[in-house]
Design a protein around this motif. Structure first.
Motif, PDB file in Angstrom:
ATOM      1  N   GLY A  11      15.520 -33.748   2.512  1.00 60.82           N
ATOM      2  CA  GLY A  11      14.269 -33.057   2.790  1.00 60.82           C
ATOM      3  C   GLY A  11      14.108 -31.799   1.949  1.00 60.82           C
ATOM      4  N   GLU A  12      15.183 -31.035   1.805  1.00 64.66           N
ATOM      5  CA  GLU A  12      15.123 -29.823   0.995  1.00 64.66           C
ATOM      6  C   GLU A  12      14.941 -30.147  -0.481  1.00 64.66           C
ATOM      7  OE1 GLU A  12      18.660 -27.707   1.903  1.00 64.66           O
ATOM      8  OE2 GLU A  12      17.959 -26.990   3.858  1.00 64.66           O
ATOM      9  N   ILE A  13      15.533 -31.249  -0.924  1.00 64.52           N
ATOM     10  CA  ILE A  13      15.356 -31.668  -2.324  1.00 64.52           C
ATOM     11  C   ILE A  13      13.905 -32.062  -2.579  1.00 64.52           C
ATOM     12  CG2 ILE A  13      16.029 -33.381  -4.050  1.00 64.52           C
ATOM     13  CD1 ILE A  13      18.769 -33.504  -2.600  1.00 64.52           C
ATOM     14  N   TYR A 102      29.705 -35.690  -1.856  1.00 64.32           N
ATOM     15  CA  TYR A 102      31.102 -35.475  -1.503  1.00 64.32           C
ATOM     16  C   TYR A 102      31.378 -36.113  -0.146  1.00 64.32           C
ATOM     17  CZ  TYR A 102      30.754 -31.706  -5.002  1.00 64.32           C
ATOM     18  OH  TYR A 102      30.528 -30.973  -6.151  1.00 64.32           O
ATOM     19  N   GLY A 103      32.599 -36.590   0.021  1.00 67.56           N
ATOM     20  CA  GLY A 103      33.015 -37.101   1.319  1.00 67.56           C
ATOM     21  C   GLY A 103      32.236 -38.329   1.736  1.00 67.56           C
ATOM     22  N   GLU A 104      31.912 -38.402   3.006  1.00 71.07           N
ATOM     23  CA  GLU A 104      31.266 -39.587   3.578  1.00 71.07           C
ATOM     24  C   GLU A 104      29.883 -39.836   2.994  1.00 71.07           C
ATOM     25  OE1 GLU A 104      30.293 -41.512   7.987  1.00 71.07           O
ATOM     26  OE2 GLU A 104      31.291 -39.559   7.817  1.00 71.07           O
ATOM     27  N   VAL A 105      29.228 -38.783   2.503  1.00 78.51           N
ATOM     28  CA  VAL A 105      27.899 -38.957   1.918  1.00 78.51           C
ATOM     29  C   VAL A 105      27.950 -39.924   0.732  1.00 78.51           C
ATOM     30  CG1 VAL A 105      25.963 -37.776   0.800  1.00 78.51           C
ATOM     31  CG2 VAL A 105      27.181 -36.658   2.663  1.00 78.51           C
ATOM     32  N   SER A 106      29.063 -39.916   0.016  1.00 80.83           N
ATOM     33  CA  SER A 106      29.197 -40.805  -1.136  1.00 80.83           C
ATOM     34  C   SER A 106      29.136 -42.271  -0.729  1.00 80.83           C
ATOM     35  CB  SER A 106      30.518 -40.530  -1.861  1.00 80.83           C
ATOM     36  OG  SER A 106      30.529 -39.225  -2.404  1.00 80.83           O
ATOM     37  N   GLU A 107      29.578 -42.582   0.489  1.00 79.42           N
ATOM     38  CA  GLU A 107      29.564 -43.969   0.961  1.00 79.42           C
ATOM     39  C   GLU A 107      28.195 -44.394   1.473  1.00 79.42           C
ATOM     40  OE1 GLU A 107      32.227 -45.761   0.438  1.00 79.42           O
ATOM     41  OE2 GLU A 107      33.168 -43.957  -0.399  1.00 79.42           O
ATOM     42  N   HIS A 108      27.300 -43.425   1.646  1.00 79.82           N
ATOM     43  CA  HIS A 108      25.962 -43.731   2.178  1.00 79.82           C
ATOM     44  C   HIS A 108      24.898 -43.079   1.303  1.00 79.82           C
ATOM     45  CE1 HIS A 108      27.847 -45.353   5.808  1.00 79.82           C
ATOM     46  NE2 HIS A 108      28.632 -44.285   5.790  1.00 79.82           N
ATOM     47  N   ASP A 110      22.570 -44.349  -0.271  1.00 77.75           N
ATOM     48  CA  ASP A 110      21.229 -44.901  -0.077  1.00 77.75           C
ATOM     49  C   ASP A 110      20.415 -44.096   0.926  1.00 77.75           C
ATOM     50  OD1 ASP A 110      23.306 -46.017   1.636  1.00 77.75           O
ATOM     51  OD2 ASP A 110      21.698 -47.186   2.574  1.00 77.75           O
ATOM     52  N   SER A 111      21.089 -43.491   1.926  1.00 80.34           N
ATOM     53  CA  SER A 111      20.372 -42.694   2.918  1.00 80.34           C
ATOM     54  C   SER A 111      19.842 -41.395   2.316  1.00 80.34           C
ATOM     55  CB  SER A 111      21.287 -42.376   4.108  1.00 80.34           C
ATOM     56  OG  SER A 111      22.384 -41.581   3.698  1.00 80.34           O
ATOM     57  N   VAL A 112      20.482 -40.941   1.223  1.00 73.82           N
ATOM     58  CA  VAL A 112      19.996 -39.753   0.514  1.00 73.82           C
ATOM     59  C   VAL A 112      18.872 -40.125  -0.441  1.00 73.82           C
ATOM     60  CG1 VAL A 112      20.636 -37.913  -1.092  1.00 73.82           C
ATOM     61  CG2 VAL A 112      22.249 -38.633   0.682  1.00 73.82           C
ATOM     62  N   PRO A 115      14.700 -41.290   0.972  1.00 79.29           N
ATOM     63  CA  PRO A 115      13.574 -40.371   1.171  1.00 79.29           C
ATOM     64  C   PRO A 115      13.025 -39.771  -0.123  1.00 79.29           C
ATOM     65  CG  PRO A 115      15.438 -39.818   2.602  1.00 79.29           C
ATOM     66  CD  PRO A 115      15.940 -40.778   1.579  1.00 79.29           C
ATOM     67  N   LEU A 116      13.754 -39.941  -1.231  1.00 80.53           N
ATOM     68  CA  LEU A 116      13.340 -39.330  -2.495  1.00 80.53           C
ATOM     69  C   LEU A 116      12.610 -40.301  -3.411  1.00 80.53           C
ATOM     70  CD1 LEU A 116      16.604 -37.312  -3.281  1.00 80.53           C
ATOM     71  CD2 LEU A 116      14.510 -36.470  -2.210  1.00 80.53           C
ATOM     72  N   LEU A 117      12.473 -41.567  -3.004  1.00 83.76           N
ATOM     73  CA  LEU A 117      11.768 -42.539  -3.829  1.00 83.76           C
ATOM     74  C   LEU A 117      10.282 -42.236  -3.863  1.00 83.76           C
ATOM     75  CD1 LEU A 117      13.480 -45.838  -2.597  1.00 83.76           C
ATOM     76  CD2 LEU A 117      14.148 -44.377  -4.524  1.00 83.76           C
ATOM     77  N   LEU A 118       9.657 -42.460  -5.014  1.00 85.64           N
ATOM     78  CA  LEU A 118       8.207 -42.293  -5.096  1.00 85.64           C
ATOM     79  C   LEU A 118       7.531 -43.349  -4.224  1.00 85.64           C
ATOM     80  CD1 LEU A 118       7.711 -41.772  -8.933  1.00 85.64           C
ATOM     81  CD2 LEU A 118       7.380 -40.046  -7.156  1.00 85.64           C
TER      82      LEU A 118
END
Length: 308
Positions: A11-13, A102-108, A110-112, A115-118
Motif C-alpha cells: 500500500g505504501e509503495i 526478506y524472510g517469509e515475504v520472499s516465499e509469498h 505474489d501477495s506483494v 496490489p501493484l499490478l496496473l
C-alpha cells in the motif's frame, strides 16, 4: 525521481508511485502492461536496464523482485520488504519499483506484487535466472499472460529444455527461442526464393546450445526431415545447411555480425545477422502477449510437416 521505503508495505509503495507521478506530472494511463522481473541481486542491474530500455517501445510499470538471502538469524525470522520507487527519467518511459524481500515475504512475493499490478493491463513475468521448474504454476507465473525464461542462464540447458516440454503451458516462452527470430526469418525468405524441396538439414553450433536444439526441432517439425546437430566452435549458432535436389541452401555465420547466404545457382550474398542485446529480445517478446504456438512446436519437435 527516486523514493526509498524501508520496512514498507504494498500500500505504501502504491502511494509512493502516485506521489511520484503527481510530482513530475506523468499520468499512468500511458502504460500498456506490468513487467515483473524476479531475480537475485547479482543480476538485478542488467535485468532492470534491459527492461527499462525495452519500455521505450512498450511503456510499462516494472516491478523488480529481488529475493534477498538470509545472512543472519534475524533475516531468517524477520519478514521485511524494502522498496525503491523510480518515476520519470529514472525509470525509462514508465515507472519502476524495486522490491527487496526478506524472510517469509520472499516465499509469498505474489501477495506483494498483486496490489501493484496496473488494473486491466496484461502482466508479463520474466525470470532472468533461477526460473521455477513449472513457470505457469509458480505463484507469480499464475498472475501473467506471458512467462519468459532463459535457457542460457542454466548449467544443463538441454536437460531443462526437456523438462519444459513436460510443463509447457500457453504463454510460456524462452529467450533461447527469441534469439532465433533472425535465423528463422532468413531461412523462410531463402526457401521462398529457392522454391525447392528440402531433403536434409543440419544446424551447426557450440555444444549444448539451447537455441540450436530448438532450431533443429523446429526444422524437423516444419520440414519433415531429420536435422543433424553438428558441434562447431561457436559462438552460439554458426550455420544452418538445408540439402535440396538442386544443391545446398546455407546460412553461415562463423563469427561477427555478418552472415553469408548461399542459394543453389546464385552468388553468395552478405546479410546482417548480429547477436542482439537483451533489451531487444525483451522488446520483441512484449510485442505479442498471446501464446507463441511456434515455440510450442519447436519445444516438442512436432507439428505440421510443411515448408518453413
Amino acid at each position: 525521481m527516486k523514493i526509498d521505503l524501508t520496512d514498507t508495505t504494498a500500500g505504501e509503495i502504491n502511494n509512493a508511485l502516485v506521489r511520484g507521478r503527481r510530482a513530475i506530472g506523468t499520468p499512468a494511463v500511458g502504460m500498456v502492461l506490468t513487467m515483473v522481473i524476479v531475480t537475485d541481486e547479482e543480476n538485478a542491474y542488467d535485468s532492470l536496464k534491459a527492461a527499462e530500455d525495452a519500455s521505450r517501445e512498450h511503456p510499462s510499470r516494472t516491478l523488480l523482485v529481488v529475493r534477498r538471502h538470509a545472512r543472519t538469524l534475524r533475516d531468517r525470522t524477520h519478514s521485511r520488504l524494502d522498496a525503491e520507487v523510480r518515476v520519470g527519467s529514472e525509470a525509462g518511459t514508465g515507472e519502476t519499483a524495486v522490491l527487496r524481500t526478506y524472510g517469509e515475504v520472499s516465499e509469498h512475493a505474489d501477495s506483494v506484487v498483486l496490489p501493484l499490478l496496473l488494473p486491466d493491463a496484461p502482466v508479463v513475468v520474466w525470470w532472468p535466472v533461477d526460473a521455477p521448474e513449472n513457470p505457469a504454476q509458480d505463484p507469480l507465473g499464475r498472475l501473467a499472460q506471458r512467462r519468459i525464461t532463459d535457457l542460457y542462464a542454466v548449467e544443463r540447458p538441454l536437460e531443462i529444455l526437456q523438462a519444459r516440454v513436460r510443463t509447457y503451458a500457453p504463454g510460456d516462452t524462452d529467450l533461447a527461442w527469441t534469439r532465433l527470430t533472425p535465423w528463422r526469418s532468413m531461412l523462410a525468405a531463402a526457401l521462398d526464393q529457392a522454391r525447392v524441396r528440402v531433403t536434409s538439414a543440419a544446424v551447426e553450433a557450440e555444444a549444448e546450445n539451447p537455441s540450436a536444439e530448438l532450431l533443429a526441432r523446429w526444422l524437423e517439425a516444419r520440414l519433415g526431415v531429420r536435422t543433424d546437430r553438428v558441434v562447431s566452435g561457436g559462438p552460439v549458432v554458426t550455420a544452418v545447411r538445408l540439402g535440396t535436389d538442386n544443391g545446398e541452401i546455407v546460412i553461415d555465420r562463423p563469427e561477427g555480425p555478418l552472415a553469408t547466404l548461399t542459394l543453389p545457382g546464385q552468388p553468395p550474398r552478405t546479410l546482417a545477422l548480429k547477436v542482439r542485446p537483451l533489451s531487444e529480445l525483451i522488446a520483441e517478446e512484449l510485442r505479442r502477449l498471446d501464446a507463441d504456438e511456434m515455440y510450442a512446436v519447436a519445444l516438442r519437435g512436432e507439428g505440421a510437416k510443411e515448408t518453413v
